[in-house]
Write an enzyme that holds these catalytic residues in place. Structure first.
Site, PDB file in Angstrom:
ATOM      1  N   ASP A  53       0.832  -1.215   0.000  1.00  0.00           N
ATOM      2  CA  ASP A  53       0.000   0.000   0.000  1.00  0.00           C
ATOM      3  C   ASP A  53       0.862   1.259   0.000  1.00  0.00           C
ATOM      4  O   ASP A  53       0.682   2.132  -0.841  1.00  0.00           O
ATOM      5  CB  ASP A  53      -0.930   0.006   1.215  1.00  0.00           C
ATOM      6  N   HIS A  76       5.373  20.912   5.111  1.00  0.00           N
ATOM      7  CA  HIS A  76       4.075  21.150   4.468  1.00  0.00           C
ATOM      8  C   HIS A  76       3.210  19.903   4.568  1.00  0.00           C
ATOM      9  O   HIS A  76       3.670  18.865   5.054  1.00  0.00           O
ATOM     10  CB  HIS A  76       4.263  21.582   3.002  1.00  0.00           C
ATOM     11  N   ASP A  80       4.119  13.128   1.043  1.00  0.00           N
ATOM     12  CA  ASP A  80       5.559  12.828   0.986  1.00  0.00           C
ATOM     13  C   ASP A  80       6.335  13.534   2.087  1.00  0.00           C
ATOM     14  O   ASP A  80       7.545  13.336   2.240  1.00  0.00           O
ATOM     15  CB  ASP A  80       6.148  13.150  -0.400  1.00  0.00           C
ATOM     16  N   HIS A 144       4.411  26.538  -2.579  1.00  0.00           N
ATOM     17  CA  HIS A 144       4.266  25.164  -3.052  1.00  0.00           C
ATOM     18  C   HIS A 144       2.819  25.019  -3.524  1.00  0.00           C
ATOM     19  O   HIS A 144       2.060  25.995  -3.503  1.00  0.00           O
ATOM     20  CB  HIS A 144       4.617  24.198  -1.912  1.00  0.00           C
ATOM     21  N   ASP A 198      15.431  21.071  -2.079  1.00  0.00           N
ATOM     22  CA  ASP A 198      14.610  20.310  -3.036  1.00  0.00           C
ATOM     23  C   ASP A 198      15.231  20.297  -4.438  1.00  0.00           C
ATOM     24  O   ASP A 198      15.510  21.340  -5.015  1.00  0.00           O
ATOM     25  CB  ASP A 198      13.226  20.996  -3.058  1.00  0.00           C
ATOM     26  N   HIS A 366       2.371  24.428 -18.343  1.00  0.00           N
ATOM     27  CA  HIS A 366       2.283  23.505 -17.205  1.00  0.00           C
ATOM     28  C   HIS A 366       3.133  24.054 -16.066  1.00  0.00           C
ATOM     29  O   HIS A 366       4.279  24.441 -16.263  1.00  0.00           O
ATOM     30  CB  HIS A 366       2.796  22.116 -17.583  1.00  0.00           C
ATOM     31  N   SER A 368       4.846  23.224 -12.484  1.00  0.00           N
ATOM     32  CA  SER A 368       5.225  22.232 -11.477  1.00  0.00           C
ATOM     33  C   SER A 368       5.098  22.897 -10.109  1.00  0.00           C
ATOM     34  O   SER A 368       5.048  24.121 -10.000  1.00  0.00           O
ATOM     35  CB  SER A 368       6.669  21.790 -11.723  1.00  0.00           C
ATOM     36  N   SER A 369       5.061  22.080  -9.067  1.00  0.00           N
ATOM     37  CA  SER A 369       5.048  22.670  -7.720  1.00  0.00           C
ATOM     38  C   SER A 369       6.460  22.740  -7.138  1.00  0.00           C
ATOM     39  O   SER A 369       6.642  23.035  -5.972  1.00  0.00           O
ATOM     40  CB  SER A 369       4.120  21.875  -6.801  1.00  0.00           C
ATOM     41  N   HIS A 370       7.468  22.457  -7.983  1.00  0.00           N
ATOM     42  CA  HIS A 370       8.872  22.512  -7.559  1.00  0.00           C
ATOM     43  C   HIS A 370       9.636  23.488  -8.451  1.00  0.00           C
ATOM     44  O   HIS A 370       9.343  23.611  -9.643  1.00  0.00           O
ATOM     45  CB  HIS A 370       9.518  21.126  -7.662  1.00  0.00           C
TER      46      HIS A 370
END
Length: 557
Positions: A53, A76, A80, A144, A198, A366, A368-370
């Protein structure tokens, strides 16, 4: 006001997750005899982890030193970074520090998993100072895809150890999404000893597309659509969910949520005021059919917040609540990782077959959140660290980030590319990576935590690839003879009706092996079973070029 408490002797930094992978963030920072855990995330299983899982970091090292652990500090509210908290708190006692939304999501997770334990939660913000014996800990706001994201600073006498969490820079973001560049500049001016940062998008040139461009793109695409619009996105991508709500309001459409993890995290955030929702915009998913098709938007995710899984079920008419209808418009708003591209391709095929239109998702538009390369360099230039540790990325991303750090003036000798369990030690003079602690994956399957290991996974692979072959024999050990069988059963190996000769021959071989074993002075059951596995395995491979799992069962009367 000085944030330095006292002269420190030593600093240790240990990634237990989040390196060599994009997920499962967990970084241990030790200053003298105090230990701080930065993030405690999980990872959703890779394809070869059959039946698993979720995956969390191995915290054996933390358990062995649990008296040192002063707290779990969360950057946050994404899985993850917070997904392993409830599992870890079953093993160790520690207070949890995080922003208002992050703490609320952790409490919700504890409730869902029914962890009944008294936990001390501390809600922090950019102005908070948490005081410990050897250090102070402060925070700064980052951008983020979820609001209330924080960077974390541990202030030592050598400078701050700064953990950025996952971040990007976007000048169009406001409120709980806005980055606090002034505070980051101040931290850099006061001296950063080590930056843990990151690396997810370290290979992508330039800057991210601003979120206000994404917002106008979504409105334009939705305005062209007739029929229902189904948006597939991650349950925790709050920024994208808000943009869809804004577009729905502008275009006079209603919105319905599909997916337990989406509803759960959305409700937590909504209660705290993190979503701006016009009145009467939301309708229950069971009422979707009551509205005209051109008035509905459905935001869908899967059980684990995995969006593609739900879409696939809907396309194949297998979803228990809502399925794809002819003329539906599907908008996929996810970043496609390498291992997802095949699944997304297959899902799109199924959607088109079911009569849906795939809405153009322009790759040039697009977000990204990074952070991309230039954003990562901006963070490096603001912080000006003496030492640099790229994390949150596959190894090639860590290397790309290390090159960016060197470009911004960090001494290449002071950049550390770490694997899980590597320890960097600073003794007051130099920092060296000269040690390793226990690290790895703990697999969670159902309610079992860590009881699925490599051997179980290997067996599952074997069963999935070549099936199972069972040989059953009943013996009378006193009179040394077979009284029942051999009986052969097979599942997932060969089609029994067309393989009678193979099964008959296998049965004869089992009889020979057992009769041979019965002639021995002392009947060795384990040896007899091993002979059955070896000889049957060799014969079956010669005949079929397959290696099923062979299970010999010997019973006695």
């Amino acid at each position: 006001m000085s944030l330095i408490k006292k002269k420190n002797d030593k600093i240790r930094i240990i990634p237990l997750g989040g390196v060599g992978e994009i997920a499962k963030n967990m970084y241990i920072v030790e200053v003298d005899e105090e230990m701080f855990m930065l993030d405690a995330g999980l990872m959703f299983p890779e394809d070869e982890m059959l039946g698993v899982d979720v995956v969390i970091p191995d915290i054996q090292y933390v358990i062995e030193n649990k008296e040192k652990l002063k707290g779990i500090f969360l950057s946050h509210g994404h899985e993850d970074s917070i997904g392993a908290v409830s599992y870890i708190l079953e093993k160790v006692d520690a207070p949890v520090y995080g922003s208002r939304l992050t703490i609320a999501l952790v409490k919700d997770q504890m409730k869902i998993r029914k962890v009944n334990k008294k936990i001390r939660y501390y809600t922090v913000n950019k102005d908070s100072v948490m005081r410990f014996k050897n250090v102070n800990v402060t925070f700064f706001n980052t951008s983020h895809s979820i609001p209330d994201s924080l960077g974390i600073c541990i202030h030592t006498s050598y400078g701050a150890v700064v953990y950025t969490g996952e971040f990007k820079f976007d000048q169009s973001l406001q409120g709980a999404y806005a980055p606090d560049i002034a505070k980051m500049t101040e931290i850099g001016q006061n001296g950063v000893f080590a930056l843990i940062s990151d690396s997810t998008e370290a290979e992508k040139h330039g800057y991210n597309v601003p979120e206000n461009v994404i917002q106008s793109h979504i409105v334009d695409e939705f305005a062209k659509a007739n029929g229902r619009i189904i948006v597939s996105c991650y349950a925790s991508n709050f920024i994208r969910i808000q943009q869809v709500l804004n577009a729905a309001s502008k275009l006079n459409r209603k919105v319905s949520f599909l997916g337990r993890s989406l509803e759960s995290s959305f409700n937590v955030a909504r209660k705290l005021g993190y979503f701006d929702i016009p009145e009467n915009l939301l309708v229950p998913v069971h009422d979707v059919s009551k509205y005209p098709k051109n008035e509905m938007i459905i935001i869908a995710t899967g059980m684990q917040g995995e969006p593609i899984e739900a879409l696939g079920q809907m396309a194949q008419q297998r979803h228990p609540i809502l399925n794809i209808l002819e003329g539906d418009n599907v908008y996929i708003s996810t970043t496609t990782s390498a291992n997802m591209e095949v699944i997304i391709g297959q899902t799109m095929n199924e959607l088109v077959k079911a009569g849906a239109n795939i809405m153009p998702n322009n790759k040039k538009i697009h977000a990204s959140s990074h952070g991309y390369m230039e954003e990562l360099k901006l963070m490096l230039n603001l912080m000006k660290p003496e030492y640099f540790i790229p994390v949150q990325g596959e190894f090639k991303m860590q290397i790309a980030h290390a090159k960016l750090a060197a470009e911004t003036g960090v001494d290449p000798e002071k950049i550390f590319l770490l694997e899980k369990g590597d320890v960097v030690n600073f003794d007051g003079k130099a920092m060296v990576a000269n040690e390793k602690v226990t690290a790895g994956n703990v697999l969670i399957d159902g309610i079992g935590v860590g009881d699925v290991g490599n051997i179980v996974l290997r067996d599952r692979h074997l069963l999935a690839e070549d099936g199972i072959f069972i040989a059953v024999v009943t013996l009378d050990p006193k009179n040394r003879k077979i009284v029942g069988g051999p009986e052969i059963q097979s599942r997932g190996f060969v089609y029994v009706r067309e393989s009678e000769e193979l099964l008959t021959e296998s049965s004869e071989k089992v009889r020979e092996i057992v009769e041979e074993g019965l002639l021995q002075k002392k009947i060795e059951w384990s040896e007899m079973k091993q002979n059955m596995r070896d000889k049957l395995g060799k014969y079956l491979y010669e005949q079929t070029k397959r290696r099923p799992m062979i299970i010999p069962i010997i019973s006695e009367i």
